[in-house]
Design an enzyme around this catalytic site. Sequence first.
Site, mmCIF file in Angstrom:
data_model
loop_
_atom_site.group_PDB
_atom_site.id
_atom_site.type_symbol
_atom_site.label_atom_id
_atom_site.label_comp_id
_atom_site.label_asym_id
_atom_site.label_seq_id
_atom_site.Cartn_x
_atom_site.Cartn_y
_atom_site.Cartn_z
ATOM 1 N N ASN A 206 -7.832 42.226 91.310
ATOM 2 C CA ASN A 206 -7.253 43.410 90.664
ATOM 3 C C ASN A 206 -7.396 43.331 89.164
ATOM 4 O O ASN A 206 -7.462 42.252 88.571
ATOM 5 C CB ASN A 206 -5.786 43.604 91.084
ATOM 6 C CG ASN A 206 -4.813 42.935 90.132
ATOM 7 O OD1 ASN A 206 -4.495 43.463 89.073
ATOM 8 N ND2 ASN A 206 -4.357 41.735 90.502
ATOM 9 N N ILE B 58 -5.360 45.812 87.082
ATOM 10 C CA ILE B 58 -4.489 46.982 86.879
ATOM 11 C C ILE B 58 -4.210 47.169 85.384
ATOM 12 O O ILE B 58 -4.255 48.283 84.872
ATOM 13 C CB ILE B 58 -3.135 46.812 87.632
ATOM 14 C CG1 ILE B 58 -3.362 46.519 89.122
ATOM 15 C CG2 ILE B 58 -2.247 48.036 87.415
ATOM 16 C CD1 ILE B 58 -3.841 47.654 89.955
ATOM 17 N N ASN C 64 6.400 37.509 82.454
ATOM 18 C CA ASN C 64 4.990 37.483 82.838
ATOM 19 C C ASN C 64 4.191 37.035 81.623
ATOM 20 O O ASN C 64 3.801 37.844 80.787
ATOM 21 C CB ASN C 64 4.553 38.870 83.320
ATOM 22 C CG ASN C 64 3.074 38.898 83.687
ATOM 23 O OD1 ASN C 64 2.392 37.883 83.622
ATOM 24 N ND2 ASN C 64 2.579 40.062 84.056
ATOM 25 N N CYS D 123 -0.621 37.307 82.624
ATOM 26 C CA CYS D 123 -1.448 38.409 83.146
ATOM 27 C C CYS D 123 -2.882 38.264 82.645
ATOM 28 O O CYS D 123 -3.118 38.262 81.432
ATOM 29 C CB CYS D 123 -0.893 39.760 82.715
ATOM 30 S SG CYS D 123 -1.913 41.102 83.376
ATOM 31 N N ASN E 164 0.556 33.242 89.022
ATOM 32 C CA ASN E 164 -0.080 34.546 88.882
ATOM 33 C C ASN E 164 -1.506 34.431 89.450
ATOM 34 O O ASN E 164 -1.857 33.398 90.026
ATOM 35 C CB ASN E 164 -0.092 34.966 87.403
ATOM 36 C CG ASN E 164 -0.021 36.487 87.248
ATOM 37 O OD1 ASN E 164 -0.732 37.217 87.947
ATOM 38 N ND2 ASN E 164 0.823 36.960 86.361
ATOM 39 N N THR E 165 -2.300 35.445 89.290
ATOM 40 C CA THR E 165 -3.622 35.466 89.936
ATOM 41 C C THR E 165 -4.624 34.519 89.268
ATOM 42 O O THR E 165 -4.516 34.213 88.079
ATOM 43 C CB THR E 165 -4.187 36.889 89.909
ATOM 44 O OG1 THR E 165 -4.099 37.382 88.573
ATOM 45 C CG2 THR E 165 -3.424 37.799 90.839
ATOM 46 N N GLY F 47 -3.979 36.961 97.328
ATOM 47 C CA GLY F 47 -4.123 37.033 98.786
ATOM 48 C C GLY F 47 -4.373 35.663 99.400
ATOM 49 O O GLY F 47 -4.394 34.641 98.701
ATOM 50 N N GLY G 32 1.607 33.201 96.149
ATOM 51 C CA GLY G 32 0.149 33.122 96.251
ATOM 52 C C GLY G 32 -0.287 33.078 97.702
ATOM 53 O O GLY G 32 -0.228 32.040 98.343
ATOM 54 N N THR H 143 0.298 40.480 97.675
ATOM 55 C CA THR H 143 -0.782 41.277 98.274
ATOM 56 C C THR H 143 -0.482 41.702 99.712
ATOM 57 O O THR H 143 -0.875 42.793 100.129
ATOM 58 C CB THR H 143 -2.088 40.450 98.207
ATOM 59 O OG1 THR H 143 -2.320 40.137 96.827
ATOM 60 C CG2 THR H 143 -3.279 41.207 98.736
HETATM 61 C C1 LIG Z 1 -2.357 44.854 92.447
HETATM 62 C C2 LIG Z 1 -1.606 43.708 91.838
HETATM 63 C C3 LIG Z 1 -0.805 43.941 90.731
HETATM 64 C C4 LIG Z 1 -0.091 42.890 90.134
HETATM 65 N N1 LIG Z 1 0.696 43.152 89.055
HETATM 66 C C5 LIG Z 1 1.440 42.147 88.520
HETATM 67 C C6 LIG Z 1 2.346 42.415 87.459
HETATM 68 O O1 LIG Z 1 2.533 43.553 87.014
HETATM 69 N N2 LIG Z 1 3.023 41.351 86.950
HETATM 70 C C7 LIG Z 1 2.899 40.072 87.422
HETATM 71 O O2 LIG Z 1 3.562 39.156 86.931
HETATM 72 N N3 LIG Z 1 2.063 39.805 88.457
HETATM 73 C C8 LIG Z 1 1.333 40.805 89.009
HETATM 74 N N4 LIG Z 1 0.509 40.534 90.062
HETATM 75 C C9 LIG Z 1 0.414 39.150 90.592
HETATM 76 C C10 LIG Z 1 1.348 38.938 91.782
HETATM 77 O O3 LIG Z 1 2.704 39.144 91.441
HETATM 78 C C11 LIG Z 1 1.174 37.524 92.377
HETATM 79 O O4 LIG Z 1 1.515 36.570 91.403
HETATM 80 C C12 LIG Z 1 -0.254 37.256 92.839
HETATM 81 O O5 LIG Z 1 -0.836 38.419 93.380
HETATM 82 C C13 LIG Z 1 -0.334 36.138 93.875
HETATM 83 O O6 LIG Z 1 0.456 36.445 95.012
HETATM 84 P P1 LIG Z 1 -0.141 37.146 96.345
HETATM 85 O O7 LIG Z 1 -1.368 36.368 96.742
HETATM 86 O O8 LIG Z 1 0.967 37.076 97.352
HETATM 87 O O9 LIG Z 1 -0.482 38.543 95.975
HETATM 88 C C14 LIG Z 1 -0.209 41.578 90.670
HETATM 89 C C15 LIG Z 1 -1.012 41.351 91.797
HETATM 90 C C16 LIG Z 1 -1.695 42.399 92.384
HETATM 91 C C17 LIG Z 1 -2.540 42.111 93.604
#
Ligand SMILES: Cc1cc2nc3c(=O)[nH]c(=O)nc-3n(C[C@H](O)[C@H](O)[C@H](O)COP(=O)(O)O)c2cc1C
Length: 314
Positions: free
Chosen positions: A76, A78, A133, A136, A197-198, A222, A248, A271
């Site tokens: 992503n 965003i 956060n 990012c 975070n990602t 994901g 994660g 996700t």
């Molecule tokens: C579409 C999308 C938007 C996200 N927006 C934010 C955000 O605004 N702030 C933040 O701290 N993390 C954001 N994340 C990260 C998630 O909170 C999380 O840390 C990351 O996706 C790993 O977890 P998951 O694999 O369960 O998605 C975002 C992730 C996705 C996929």
Amino acid sequence: MSGHTAREVDLSVDLGSLELSNPVMSASGTFGYGDEDPELTQVRALGALVTKTVTLNPRAGNPPPRLCETPAGLLNSIGLQNVGIQTFAREILPRLQDLGPPVIVSVGGSTADDYARCAEILDRVECAALELNISCPNVASGLEFSRSPAEAAKVVRGVRRRTKRPIFAKLSPNVTDIVAVGRACVEEGADGLVAVNTFLGMAVDVEREQPVLPRVVGGLSGPAIRPLALCRVWELARCLPCPVIGVGGIVTARDALEFLLAGARAVQIGTANFREPARGAKVVAGLRTLLDEKGVNRLRDFVGRLRLPPTEVS
Ligand SMILES: Cc1cc2nc3c(=O)[nH]c(=O)nc-3n(C[C@H](O)[C@H](O)[C@H](O)COP(=O)(O)O)c2cc1C
């Protein structure tokens, strides 16, 4: 009714001064502000609600396309689209208080002072805690403060001075030594750490010979990142004394148990919400069943119970 019901398991956890009825939260940015259709999301079942990241001023986010599916994952970009802290605090936050779970507000900023000013505004309204956060990967101004212990410390220090609420620092996995960054945050007064975070990633459109995402790189989330995230959580939990919130790639209660065994005090679902908005509620129910099957009465007794092989070098 059977005499041995899964409902007897005590799932409550504490994250410093914040007590939760269960350890499952929404992950920031994957659950809107938190006020999407409550029937669909079954938000009431969650231990806490984490909002999408809110910044001092409104942000339009990045140009499309912002999402790209990858094997077992999602990229992503965003770019922190949000209405800004003033509108959020006035119009959205009061609605979230009625949903049931404690509300943790995710805060972002371009400078350490931005975070501090947001904390000041949030200190005047109702919310359970702040998630910073500082990780990012999708904004040009480089909000990945947690790529440096000194920068991360500066953000936490500024926020700590402006609020008495619990502060959780959300860390980037895109570093060599995540423990050093986590330690710097804790030393400045963070009450807990959110990992992770990602992961930075990219995808290429072979026909057009162009990157799929306009900013070239994005954040990978994901199931693809679950073992990577788990490893970071374990490293933090074994080295630092504060609560760690694991995030994660968690989809099922079994996935959540991996993180809890590795030392996470709570978990977040990100996700997986896109495929099934009530995933978090299902993970809560699944945790009750699995822990009951294991004969665990209190989740608190289970956290960090990972049995290491004798050869594990500490
Ligand atoms: C579409 C999308 C938007 C996200 N927006 C934010 C955000 O605004 N702030 C933040 O701290 N993390 C954001 N994340 C990260 C998630 O909170 C999380 O840390 C990351 O996706 C790993 O977890 P998951 O694999 O369960 O998605 C975002 C992730 C996705 C996929």
